[in-house]
Design a protein around this motif. Structure first.
Motif, PDB file in Angstrom:
ATOM      1  N   ILE A 299      57.044  41.016  44.612  1.00  0.00           N
ATOM      2  CA  ILE A 299      56.062  40.051  44.106  1.00  0.00           C
ATOM      3  C   ILE A 299      55.573  40.506  42.738  1.00  0.00           C
ATOM      4  O   ILE A 299      55.706  41.675  42.389  1.00  0.00           O
ATOM      5  N   ALA A 300      55.004  39.585  42.014  1.00  0.00           N
ATOM      6  CA  ALA A 300      54.505  39.928  40.677  1.00  0.00           C
ATOM      7  C   ALA A 300      53.369  40.943  40.790  1.00  0.00           C
ATOM      8  O   ALA A 300      52.458  40.782  41.593  1.00  0.00           O
ATOM      9  N   THR A 301      53.455  41.987  39.990  1.00  0.00           N
ATOM     10  CA  THR A 301      52.398  42.991  39.949  1.00  0.00           C
ATOM     11  C   THR A 301      51.243  42.438  39.120  1.00  0.00           C
ATOM     12  O   THR A 301      51.464  41.920  38.028  1.00  0.00           O
ATOM     13  N   PRO A 302      50.014  42.546  39.642  1.00  0.00           N
ATOM     14  CA  PRO A 302      48.874  42.061  38.863  1.00  0.00           C
ATOM     15  C   PRO A 302      48.747  42.823  37.549  1.00  0.00           C
ATOM     16  O   PRO A 302      49.164  43.970  37.444  1.00  0.00           O
ATOM     17  N   THR A 303      48.139  42.182  36.584  1.00  0.00           N
ATOM     18  CA  THR A 303      47.878  42.841  35.307  1.00  0.00           C
ATOM     19  C   THR A 303      46.636  43.723  35.453  1.00  0.00           C
ATOM     20  O   THR A 303      45.874  43.585  36.415  1.00  0.00           O
ATOM     21  N   VAL A 304      46.435  44.588  34.483  1.00  0.00           N
ATOM     22  CA  VAL A 304      45.241  45.425  34.490  1.00  0.00           C
ATOM     23  C   VAL A 304      43.995  44.538  34.439  1.00  0.00           C
ATOM     24  O   VAL A 304      43.008  44.805  35.136  1.00  0.00           O
ATOM     25  N   ASP A 305      44.033  43.464  33.662  1.00  0.00           N
ATOM     26  CA  ASP A 305      42.887  42.542  33.588  1.00  0.00           C
ATOM     27  C   ASP A 305      42.598  41.911  34.949  1.00  0.00           C
ATOM     28  O   ASP A 305      41.430  41.757  35.333  1.00  0.00           O
ATOM     29  N   GLU A 306      43.642  41.532  35.672  1.00  0.00           N
ATOM     30  CA  GLU A 306      43.436  40.940  37.005  1.00  0.00           C
ATOM     31  C   GLU A 306      42.839  41.963  37.971  1.00  0.00           C
ATOM     32  O   GLU A 306      41.963  41.619  38.771  1.00  0.00           O
ATOM     33  N   ILE A 307      43.282  43.199  37.874  1.00  0.00           N
ATOM     34  CA  ILE A 307      42.706  44.255  38.720  1.00  0.00           C
ATOM     35  C   ILE A 307      41.239  44.463  38.349  1.00  0.00           C
ATOM     36  O   ILE A 307      40.378  44.631  39.220  1.00  0.00           O
ATOM     37  N   GLN A 308      40.925  44.439  37.060  1.00  0.00           N
ATOM     38  CA  GLN A 308      39.533  44.595  36.626  1.00  0.00           C
ATOM     39  C   GLN A 308      38.674  43.450  37.162  1.00  0.00           C
ATOM     40  O   GLN A 308      37.517  43.650  37.539  1.00  0.00           O
ATOM     41  N   ASP A 309      39.237  42.231  37.185  1.00  0.00           N
ATOM     42  CA  ASP A 309      38.519  41.094  37.765  1.00  0.00           C
ATOM     43  C   ASP A 309      38.267  41.317  39.252  1.00  0.00           C
ATOM     44  O   ASP A 309      37.184  40.993  39.756  1.00  0.00           O
ATOM     45  N   LEU A 310      39.257  41.870  39.954  1.00  0.00           N
ATOM     46  CA  LEU A 310      39.081  42.182  41.373  1.00  0.00           C
ATOM     47  C   LEU A 310      37.968  43.211  41.561  1.00  0.00           C
ATOM     48  O   LEU A 310      37.097  43.052  42.436  1.00  0.00           O
ATOM     49  N   VAL A 311      37.972  44.246  40.743  1.00  0.00           N
ATOM     50  CA  VAL A 311      36.919  45.274  40.828  1.00  0.00           C
ATOM     51  C   VAL A 311      35.552  44.638  40.547  1.00  0.00           C
ATOM     52  O   VAL A 311      34.570  44.940  41.247  1.00  0.00           O
ATOM     53  N   ALA A 312      35.492  43.730  39.575  1.00  0.00           N
ATOM     54  CA  ALA A 312      34.217  43.056  39.275  1.00  0.00           C
ATOM     55  C   ALA A 312      33.735  42.256  40.481  1.00  0.00           C
ATOM     56  O   ALA A 312      32.538  42.254  40.796  1.00  0.00           O
ATOM     57  N   ILE A 313      34.645  41.575  41.149  1.00  0.00           N
ATOM     58  CA  ILE A 313      34.263  40.806  42.346  1.00  0.00           C
ATOM     59  C   ILE A 313      33.770  41.753  43.438  1.00  0.00           C
ATOM     60  O   ILE A 313      32.739  41.493  44.079  1.00  0.00           O
ATOM     61  N   LEU A 314      34.469  42.864  43.644  1.00  0.00           N
ATOM     62  CA  LEU A 314      34.103  43.787  44.718  1.00  0.00           C
ATOM     63  C   LEU A 314      32.800  44.545  44.423  1.00  0.00           C
ATOM     64  O   LEU A 314      32.140  44.982  45.361  1.00  0.00           O
ATOM     65  N   THR A 315      32.430  44.682  43.159  1.00  0.00           N
ATOM     66  CA  THR A 315      31.211  45.422  42.842  1.00  0.00           C
ATOM     67  C   THR A 315      29.992  44.509  42.722  1.00  0.00           C
ATOM     68  O   THR A 315      28.866  44.991  42.553  1.00  0.00           O
ATOM     69  N   ARG A 316      30.220  43.201  42.817  1.00  0.00           N
ATOM     70  CA  ARG A 316      29.116  42.254  42.744  1.00  0.00           C
ATOM     71  C   ARG A 316      28.256  42.380  43.998  1.00  0.00           C
ATOM     72  O   ARG A 316      28.751  42.406  45.104  1.00  0.00           O
ATOM     73  N   MET A 317      26.963  42.447  43.821  1.00  0.00           N
ATOM     74  CA  MET A 317      26.031  42.540  44.966  1.00  0.00           C
ATOM     75  C   MET A 317      25.802  41.193  45.582  1.00  0.00           C
ATOM     76  O   MET A 317      25.851  40.174  45.019  1.00  0.00           O
TER      77      MET A 317
END
Length: 193
Positions: free
Chosen positions: A175-193
């Motif tokens: 499958i397509a590997t996510p980009t670093v920007d997409e991973i950063q977006d995931l981290v932003a979602i997971l760190t949101r309170m």
């Protein structure tokens, strides 16, 4: 002095004694490129240009070498290569962003797959991989706790990143590997309170 004694002696073709790291590096390379079955004493000695005595200086048998390979790969010493030893000094959001980015970096994916595949058939290797995964999970979980999440939320959020990393190892070619920007977006979602 005779003319014969004045001639320079030829340089020795003898190799210096191999270290434990030399043997584990060579064994790991074979494991990654050709699989567990390719790692044989005679093959390693031939490739390293040494006798079997050199092998037996360090190891009692091939299994001892194989367990040294697994232990080294999954050791605290190797945590430096993964950035686990210095990462806890970073601010927590930077730490998570850095760890997220490493999920998609072009690194030793073949080695990771080879070790994890080998762990399926060798309980001692499986234990080494389990200990490594638990160290990684602990670092990520602690980062989420520092952000103010309770134990349950920290564990769930950390698990999302850790399982994603393991999934990237196995799904990388499918499958397509996510980009670093997409991973950063995931981290932003997971760190949101």
């Amino acid at each position: 002095m005779t003319r014969q004694s004045e001639k320079k002696k030829p340089a020795s073709t003898r190799r210096p004694r191999l270290s434990l790291d030399d043997w584990t590096d060579a064994g790991l390379q074979l494991l990654v490129t050709e699989g567990r079955g390719a790692v044989k004493i005679a093959r390693l000695c031939n490739e390293l240009g040494v006798t079997k005595g050199s092998f037996y200086w360090h190891f009692a048998d091939i299994e001892e070498l194989m367990h040294a390979i697994a232990a080294r790969y999954c050791s605290h010493d190797n945590d430096t290569l993964r950035g686990l030893t210095s990462i806890e000094e970073m601010p927590v959001r930077d730490r998570l962003a850095h760890m997220g980015a490493t999920l998609v970096e072009d690194r030793a994916w073949a080695t990771e797959v080879a070790i994890r595949d080998w762990a399926r058939t060798d309980p001692q290797v499986a234990e080494s991989v389990r200990a490594l995964d638990q160290r990684i999970m602990s670092v990520v979980e602690n980062a989420f706790r520092e952000l103010g999440f309770d134990d349950r939320e920290a564990r769930i959020r950390a698990g999302t990143l850790v399982y994603a990393g393991i999934g990237f190892v196995y799904g990388r070619d499918n499958i397509a590997t996510p980009t670093v920007d997409e991973i950063q977006d995931l981290v932003a979602i997971l760190t949101r309170m």
